[in-house]
Write a protein that holds these residues in place. Sequence first.
Motif, PDB file in Angstrom:
ATOM      1  N   ILE A  61      -0.187  -6.799 -10.108  1.00  0.00           N
ATOM      2  CA  ILE A  61      -1.382  -5.968 -10.225  1.00  0.00           C
ATOM      3  C   ILE A  61      -1.097  -4.598  -9.630  1.00  0.00           C
ATOM      4  O   ILE A  61      -0.480  -4.486  -8.564  1.00  0.00           O
ATOM      5  N   ALA A  62      -1.534  -3.562 -10.320  1.00  0.00           N
ATOM      6  CA  ALA A  62      -1.508  -2.200  -9.792  1.00  0.00           C
ATOM      7  C   ALA A  62      -2.955  -1.706  -9.733  1.00  0.00           C
ATOM      8  O   ALA A  62      -3.678  -1.789 -10.724  1.00  0.00           O
ATOM      9  N   ARG A  63      -3.374  -1.215  -8.560  1.00  0.00           N
ATOM     10  CA  ARG A  63      -4.757  -0.781  -8.367  1.00  0.00           C
ATOM     11  C   ARG A  63      -4.769   0.618  -7.756  1.00  0.00           C
ATOM     12  O   ARG A  63      -4.057   0.888  -6.795  1.00  0.00           O
ATOM     13  N   TYR A  64      -5.594   1.495  -8.336  1.00  0.00           N
ATOM     14  CA  TYR A  64      -5.672   2.880  -7.905  1.00  0.00           C
ATOM     15  C   TYR A  64      -7.125   3.233  -7.603  1.00  0.00           C
ATOM     16  O   TYR A  64      -8.022   2.935  -8.389  1.00  0.00           O
ATOM     17  N   THR A  65      -7.348   3.871  -6.447  1.00  0.00           N
ATOM     18  CA  THR A  65      -8.701   4.261  -6.047  1.00  0.00           C
ATOM     19  C   THR A  65      -8.678   5.675  -5.482  1.00  0.00           C
ATOM     20  O   THR A  65      -7.643   6.157  -4.998  1.00  0.00           O
ATOM     21  N   ILE A  66      -9.834   6.311  -5.544  1.00  0.00           N
ATOM     22  CA  ILE A  66     -10.003   7.628  -4.959  1.00  0.00           C
ATOM     23  C   ILE A  66     -11.422   7.722  -4.413  1.00  0.00           C
ATOM     24  O   ILE A  66     -12.357   7.170  -5.014  1.00  0.00           O
ATOM     25  N   ASN A  67     -11.599   8.366  -3.273  1.00  0.00           N
ATOM     26  CA  ASN A  67     -12.914   8.497  -2.642  1.00  0.00           C
ATOM     27  C   ASN A  67     -13.380   9.948  -2.720  1.00  0.00           C
ATOM     28  O   ASN A  67     -12.651  10.867  -2.323  1.00  0.00           O
ATOM     29  N   LYS A  68     -14.594  10.148  -3.222  1.00  0.00           N
ATOM     30  CA  LYS A  68     -15.175  11.470  -3.350  1.00  0.00           C
ATOM     31  C   LYS A  68     -16.611  11.452  -2.826  1.00  0.00           C
ATOM     32  O   LYS A  68     -17.337  10.474  -3.019  1.00  0.00           O
ATOM     33  N   PHE A 111       0.850  -1.177   0.000  1.00  0.00           N
ATOM     34  CA  PHE A 111       0.000   0.000   0.000  1.00  0.00           C
ATOM     35  C   PHE A 111       0.893   1.236   0.000  1.00  0.00           C
ATOM     36  O   PHE A 111       1.538   1.546   1.012  1.00  0.00           O
ATOM     37  N   ALA A 112       0.932   1.939  -1.128  1.00  0.00           N
ATOM     38  CA  ALA A 112       1.790   3.116  -1.246  1.00  0.00           C
ATOM     39  C   ALA A 112       1.192   4.297  -0.483  1.00  0.00           C
ATOM     40  O   ALA A 112      -0.021   4.341  -0.249  1.00  0.00           O
ATOM     41  N   PRO A 113       2.022   5.263  -0.085  1.00  0.00           N
ATOM     42  CA  PRO A 113       1.491   6.470   0.566  1.00  0.00           C
ATOM     43  C   PRO A 113       0.485   7.176  -0.338  1.00  0.00           C
ATOM     44  O   PRO A 113       0.609   7.160  -1.566  1.00  0.00           O
ATOM     45  N   ILE A 114      -0.523   7.775   0.271  1.00  0.00           N
ATOM     46  CA  ILE A 114      -1.558   8.478  -0.484  1.00  0.00           C
ATOM     47  C   ILE A 114      -0.933   9.662  -1.210  1.00  0.00           C
ATOM     48  O   ILE A 114      -0.187  10.451  -0.628  1.00  0.00           O
ATOM     49  N   PHE A 115      -1.233   9.781  -2.496  1.00  0.00           N
ATOM     50  CA  PHE A 115      -0.674  10.844  -3.324  1.00  0.00           C
ATOM     51  C   PHE A 115      -1.811  11.578  -4.019  1.00  0.00           C
ATOM     52  O   PHE A 115      -2.521  11.001  -4.844  1.00  0.00           O
ATOM     53  N   HIS A 116      -2.015  12.861  -3.659  1.00  0.00           N
ATOM     54  CA  HIS A 116      -3.106  13.655  -4.217  1.00  0.00           C
ATOM     55  C   HIS A 116      -4.446  12.927  -4.088  1.00  0.00           C
ATOM     56  O   HIS A 116      -5.212  12.837  -5.046  1.00  0.00           O
ATOM     57  N   GLN A 117      -4.707  12.386  -2.901  1.00  0.00           N
ATOM     58  CA  GLN A 117      -5.953  11.686  -2.553  1.00  0.00           C
ATOM     59  C   GLN A 117      -6.121  10.360  -3.299  1.00  0.00           C
ATOM     60  O   GLN A 117      -7.175   9.743  -3.220  1.00  0.00           O
ATOM     61  N   ILE A 118      -5.099   9.898  -3.988  1.00  0.00           N
ATOM     62  CA  ILE A 118      -5.167   8.626  -4.724  1.00  0.00           C
ATOM     63  C   ILE A 118      -4.542   7.529  -3.874  1.00  0.00           C
ATOM     64  O   ILE A 118      -3.378   7.632  -3.454  1.00  0.00           O
ATOM     65  N   ASN A 119      -5.306   6.484  -3.608  1.00  0.00           N
ATOM     66  CA  ASN A 119      -4.806   5.311  -2.894  1.00  0.00           C
ATOM     67  C   ASN A 119      -4.262   4.310  -3.917  1.00  0.00           C
ATOM     68  O   ASN A 119      -4.975   3.925  -4.858  1.00  0.00           O
TER      69      ASN A 119
END
Length: 345
Positions: free
Chosen positions: A183-190, A160-168
Amino acid sequence: MRFKLIYIFMLFLQLQTLSAESNTTTEQELSYIDKIHKILSDTILDYSNSIDIMLSNTLHKFDTNSTQDINGRATDSFFHSDKFLEETDETFVSVRVDSNFNSNGTHQSNISINARLPLSRSTKEFNFFINDLNQNNFNDLVNHNTIDKNTGTQIGVNYFAPIFHQINSKYSIGTNGINPFSIARYTINKSFYTWLIQPAQAFKYSLKDGFEEETKIYFDKQLTESRLFRIDIYRSSKADSSGMNYGLALQHFWLLKDNTGISLSQLFSGNTQYEYSTNNPLFPQETQRDNKITNYTTSLSYRKSVWRKWFFYGVTPNVNFQKSNNFETNYGISLFLDLHFGNIK
């Protein structure tokens, strides 16, 4: 198959009886089972802690922001949804035994294992995972919402990489049998008014299947403290397959009690290059393509913890209409048992 159904339903009746009689069962009669469960859970936690201590002495620690508290987390945890498996900080091993019966005569039984072993001392960046998933199409989005559709146990490590510009960001490496993958997975919560929106994009590469990618967008609305409504939009593609898979799931989760929940789901799915064979006896059989919706599935799932909070059972009746079956009605029922070892929240 009739005898198997009768046997399994008798098993569920026995479970209900155990639940009804649990108030009269003495602690001494159940202490042995409780001790076994505690030993297994403590062993899992101890192994995870030992690995954690070892890595904490060698890995550099990074400061990370705390992840956003997502509406419906308790609901996802109870139903063990995809969002729970992707985001949980619990340490657990979950074993599921299930059987699926259909009116078209097909029957499938399965034993699956899911495990998450987070390493808190090594910061919240790493955890080990074990997935055993046997479903291979979007129909199983309702229960097993994961990018990998291959049969077999997956074992690997999540970072789990550090959050970058609200992107997990989460990066995974592992193996499915003798097939390594990453696998690379990117998520953002709005948030939008009373809705929580979570887009998720995943990219996968494996030696066997090459490049795959998928997009999911969750729209969550917390109706009450115990009810969650979710819209799940899905699309995916693979390097060695023509067309694009797509789907839409409407789900209503309802926690009736601390130990009981139901979910109602409506699924639509298809492929932009869906291939099917014509069955008109007046013309020679040929393969044609269709880009419309090719599957409609409605399901109602009942899940309950009985006897002990780590022992679950459930039943999921469903009805589906598939183009491969000329959209004829196919009734089905899924019965399952879940055993949960480790942290129980």
